[in-house]
Design a protein around this motif. Structure first.
Motif, PDB file in Angstrom:
ATOM      1  N   GLY A  67      69.557   7.937  69.773  1.00 34.08           N
ATOM      2  CA  GLY A  67      68.541   8.876  69.286  1.00 34.08           C
ATOM      3  C   GLY A  67      67.523   8.229  68.378  1.00 34.08           C
ATOM      4  O   GLY A  67      66.709   8.928  67.767  1.00 34.08           O
ATOM      5  N   ALA A  68      67.521   6.888  68.246  1.00 38.08           N
ATOM      6  CA  ALA A  68      66.588   6.213  67.338  1.00 38.08           C
ATOM      7  C   ALA A  68      65.165   6.342  67.859  1.00 38.08           C
ATOM      8  O   ALA A  68      64.902   6.162  69.058  1.00 38.08           O
ATOM      9  CB  ALA A  68      66.960   4.741  67.211  1.00 38.08           C
ATOM     10  N   PRO A  69      64.192   6.636  67.007  1.00 34.18           N
ATOM     11  CA  PRO A  69      62.814   6.849  67.476  1.00 34.18           C
ATOM     12  C   PRO A  69      62.150   5.571  67.971  1.00 34.18           C
ATOM     13  O   PRO A  69      61.198   5.644  68.747  1.00 34.18           O
ATOM     14  CB  PRO A  69      62.108   7.406  66.236  1.00 34.18           C
ATOM     15  N   ASN A  70      62.644   4.376  67.499  1.00 32.97           N
ATOM     16  CA  ASN A  70      61.972   3.139  67.900  1.00 32.97           C
ATOM     17  C   ASN A  70      62.658   2.444  69.066  1.00 32.97           C
ATOM     18  O   ASN A  70      62.334   1.302  69.396  1.00 32.97           O
ATOM     19  CB  ASN A  70      61.867   2.178  66.713  1.00 32.97           C
ATOM     20  N   ALA A  71      63.624   3.105  69.683  1.00 32.26           N
ATOM     21  CA  ALA A  71      64.268   2.511  70.861  1.00 32.26           C
ATOM     22  C   ALA A  71      63.237   2.396  71.983  1.00 32.26           C
ATOM     23  O   ALA A  71      62.551   3.356  72.317  1.00 32.26           O
ATOM     24  CB  ALA A  71      65.453   3.358  71.301  1.00 32.26           C
ATOM     25  N   ALA A  72      63.122   1.180  72.550  1.00 29.58           N
ATOM     26  CA  ALA A  72      62.113   0.948  73.587  1.00 29.58           C
ATOM     27  C   ALA A  72      62.601  -0.158  74.518  1.00 29.58           C
ATOM     28  O   ALA A  72      63.393  -1.019  74.133  1.00 29.58           O
ATOM     29  CB  ALA A  72      60.772   0.543  72.945  1.00 29.58           C
ATOM     30  N   GLN A  73      62.127  -0.108  75.715  1.00 28.30           N
ATOM     31  CA  GLN A  73      62.516  -1.124  76.697  1.00 28.30           C
ATOM     32  C   GLN A  73      61.986  -2.484  76.256  1.00 28.30           C
ATOM     33  O   GLN A  73      60.858  -2.631  75.801  1.00 28.30           O
ATOM     34  CB  GLN A  73      61.947  -0.760  78.073  1.00 28.30           C
ATOM     35  N   GLY A  74      62.871  -3.516  76.371  1.00 29.95           N
ATOM     36  CA  GLY A  74      62.456  -4.885  76.098  1.00 29.95           C
ATOM     37  C   GLY A  74      62.743  -5.388  74.702  1.00 29.95           C
ATOM     38  O   GLY A  74      62.582  -6.582  74.428  1.00 29.95           O
TER      39      GLY A  74
END
Length: 801
Positions: free
Chosen positions: A80-87
């Motif tokens: 649920g972290a807002p900064n989770a992003a692919q790569g």
């Protein structure tokens, strides 16, 4: 001082564990106060790469991540972290991991979606307080590598408690030098290779006061990127040394200070390119410091100025006007040797401290300024880019390194061990000390970074430290047994204290400096000894009496609802005395006698059923004073005399052997309202030297004859004191043969006629005894007639019917 063990081991890597290393440092005089882990314990957390990310089918705030953890199979983890992003690369706690606080990671279902692991924030791992999102790792972090190994989280942070003389150890390099000397391991120095000079820009520097600055070096660096990111390795070392990361240029300056012990300052070139001037401040000059504090500079504070305007407090803190910002592109890098005497106490005067002043006031290496600036320049060019100009170096006046001689025989005697010359040579070589030996005398030239080596004992201490205090045998000294017989007449401080403590007084310890009003009003001293640098504005002068301090103790207790206070103090007072000369324990012009004083206030006894409640009076405290005097009490006289602190009708001077040794009495009514007392405390103060010696007890045979008591009542003028009567009676006892049988005299009644106030009647009881024969009535009557005749002759007394 804080530093990380891994940073230290980059300079010297002994074959010792952390605890052994800490013990070695402590035994060498660098006390290790604490060793703590750089990060809390956790396991099975590795570097992961978010390969794919998709929304959670049943939760808006959750996302399903496919994470590569290096195992060859992607892990599905709901996050649920807002900064989770692919790569991005992040810490992954695999199934079975245990995080700080005891949290264990297992497979779970989150809103119906399987999740095999956890993506972690810095707070969840105990690495920071950031809980806003995942801890994002460097892009080049190897996937699958243990996070503890990647971030060196098994590192230990060592805290040293240094003595003020060891300024050379206020750096990782300084501590490494000590470790190399203690263990014999090689020391690896940082790279001090000069950087290429690609521009010819300079800033002119004028040193006006050589007693402030002995050496000043600096260079221009253009085209730096002040917004460059501070490398993680540098940021980590700074944080583990108690420094927070600010910006690349500031971080580099702080890093070099911690690494090499060299405080430097980076100026924004556009504010200093007109030229620098190093001088003492002028009266009225002001400076806004980097901390935001505005200070008015004293004339004994050094400054660096541009166009006669202060830009930096020399050796202490830079100014806000010339500070580098994130928009700075050209800088001037400065390093200097400031005389320790020019820095000492200046920061404390302005009620702040700085890392730079902490080092400069203890002494910083004056010989390695340019190599250290080369190291700083190299880091700036590596991290922030830019082009460096030539190094300007002005040497005006440097400390003279006077050779220090140490006799080998003297070293052996002091340490008590049979050291040979080769052992001492080896120790000095390990310490990097330049020396020569001639007939058993070592002559050492202290290096530029050792300001603490000035006398022979300093070198003996160095030998002991490196040899090892633990290796010096613990042998008891051999000496002739001498029995010291305690003096029969001396009453030391502890004996005097014990007597008052037995009388229900509690000891207090007050400041020797007091309010000036106390000295002028209560003690009557118009010119007390004034302090040059008082610790508080109200504690401005030295005390001449202990009494005001005791009154303040009573006041404080009374304000806290204590109804009965009995206190005493043993301490020095300070008075002007032109005859006093300098000596081992004396100061010219100042007399410093010891006094003992006591004060009683409130009821005589604590509340009880067996005694009526009455306030303490003059005679209660007089009894305590006589108990303190012991056998000398019989020789003491009390004579009415005025004292500014005491009630004029209820006070007396204490006289022993014809000298006034103190005072006793009720406090003056004026001071009752001043201190807010509802009744008057009774106090006394005595000179300690006068009561520290007692008479030797002489054994006498006890008479077997009976004692006869007789009373004598006489009329006397109202102004005749009982003390005068007693003096007359004692004189008769010692001179008249008939009165020699008088063994004791006591006053037991005083009576005055209401209709005639000019006279008073004293009733006196006598105890009579002869050591050889029983007294008959005739002899007793003759004795009383002799005593009465003496009173009639001396005081005009007449017998009372």
């Amino acid at each position: 001082m804080l530093f990380s063990e891994s940073w230290l081991r980059r300079f010297v890597n002994p074959k010792l564990g952390t605890e052994e290393l800490g013990h070695q440092l402590t035994m060498a005089g660098l006390e290790v106060e604490e060793i703590q882990a750089a990060a809390p314990a956790f396991e099975n957390v590795v570097v992961g790469l978010i390969a794919e990310i998709a929304p959670h089918p049943d939760a808006d705030r959750l996302r399903v991540c496919q994470v590569d953890d290096g195992s060859g199979t992607l892990l599905q983890i709901v996050c649920g972290a807002p900064n989770a992003a692919q790569g991005i690369k992040i810490p992954v706690a695999r199934v079975g991991a245990e995080l700080p606080g005891g949290m264990k990671i297992g497979p779970v279902k989150m809103r119906g979606v399987e999740s095999a692991g956890m993506l972690c924030s810095g707070r969840e791992l105990g690495l920071s307080q950031d809980h806003d999102g995942l801890l994002v790792l460097d892009a080049d972090a190897p996937v699958g590598q243990s996070l503890r190994e990647l971030l060196d989280l098994d590192d230990q942070i060592i805290e040293l408690k240094l003595t003020p003389n060891r300024a050379d150890c206020l750096s990782v390099l300084g501590v490494a030098r000590e470790v190399a000397a203690l263990t014999g391991e090689p020391l690896t120095l940082p790279d001090f290779t000069p950087v290429p000079v690609t521009i010819d820009d300079r800033v002119s520097v004028t040193i006006k006061d050589a007693d402030l600055c002995g050496r000043f070096a600096g260079r221009v660096i253009r085209g730096v990127n002040a917004r460059a990111k501070t490398p993680d390795w540098m940021k980590s070392r700074l944080e583990r040394s108690g420094q927070r990361s600010i910006s690349a240029l500031v971080d580099i300056s702080n890093y070099v200070m911690l690494e090499l012990g060299r405080p430097t300052h980076v100026f924004d070139l556009q504010h200093v390119q007109a030229g620098l001037e190093v001088r003492w401040a002028r009266k009225g000059e002001q400076l806004e410091l980097l901390s935001g504090l505005n200070v008015e500079l004293d004339t004994d504070v050094g400054v660096i100025t541009v166009n006669d305007v202060p830009q930096s407090m020399a050796g202490i803190m830079g100014g806000e006007q010339s500070a580098v910002t994130l928009d700075t592109s050209d800088v001037y890098l400065e390093g200097a040797f400031w005389w320790p005497e020019a820095i000492m106490g200046r920061a404390r005067r302005y009620k702040f401290s700085s890392d730079a002043s902490h080092r400069f006031e203890r002494g910083v290496d004056f010989d390695s300024i340019t190599p250290h600036l080369e190291r700083t320049t190299a880091l700036i060019l590596e991290i922030c880019g830019g082009q460096a100009g030539p190094m300007d170096d002005q040497v005006v006046a440097l400390p003279e390194r006077k050779p220090v001689a140490m006799r080998l025989d003297r070293c052996r005697r002091v340490l008590g061990i049979p050291l040979d010359q080769k052992q001492v040579e080896s120790i000095f070589t390990l310490l990097g000390l330049s020396f020569s030996v001639n007939e058993g005398v070592f002559t050492v030239t202290p290096p530029s970074f050792r300001f603490d080596l000035t006398i022979e004992e300093d070198l003996i201490e160095e030998v002991a430290r490196i040899y090892g205090f633990e290796n010096i045998p613990d042998l008891p000294p051999v000496a002739a047994a001498e029995i010291r017989v305690p003096s029969e007449t001396l009453r030391g401080p502890h004996a005097l204290r014990a007597v008052l403590a037995a009388q229900d007084y509690q000891e207090v310890i007050n400041f020797s400096f007091v309010q000036e009003s106390w000295e002028k009003d209560i003690n009557g001293h118009a010119d007390p000894i004034r302090l040059l640098n008082p610790i508080a504005s109200q504690l401005a002068v030295m005390r001449t009496s202990l009494i005001p301090g005791l009154l303040a103790n009573i006041e404080r207790n009374a304000n806290r609802r204590q109804s009965r206070v009995r206190v005493f103090e043993f301490g020095r007072v300070f008075m002007r005395d032109a005859s006093q000369e300098n000596g081992p324990l004396t100061v010219a012009g100042i007399h410093q006698p010891n006094r003992i004083a006591a004060a009683a206030w409130g009821p005589v006894y604590t509340e009880q059923w067996g005694q009526p409640d009455r306030p303490v009076d003059f005679f209660d405290v007089k009894r305590d004073l006589e108990t303190l005097l012991g056998r000398r009490a019989a020789d003491v006289r009390f004579e009415p005399q005025a004292h500014p602190a005491l009630h004029p009708g209820r006070s007396a001077s204490v006289i022993l052997d014809g000298k006034t040794i103190g005072w006793i009495g009720e406090i003056h009514p004026q001071w009752l309202s001043e201190f807010g007392f509802n009744q008057a405390p009774v106090v006394f103060e005595l000179d300690v030297d006068a009561i520290s010696y007692d008479e030797v007890v002489h054994a006498q045979e006890i008479s077997k004859q009976p004692v006869v008591q007789r009373d004598l009542a006489v009329w006397l003028d109202k102004d005749v004191s009982y003390q005068a009567v007693l003096d007359t009676l004692n004189k008769v006892r010692s001179s008249a043969e008939q009165a020699a049988i008088v063994k004791d005299i006591q006053l037991f009644d005083v009576w005055r006629d209401k209709n005639d106030a000019s006279e008073k009647s004293l009733a006196i009881r006598f105890w009579l005894q002869d050591s050889a024969t029983t007294l008959d009535d005739e002899r007793v009557e003759q004795c009383l007639q002799v005593l009465l005749a003496a009173l009639v002759s001396a005081h005009g007394a007449r017998a009372r019917a």
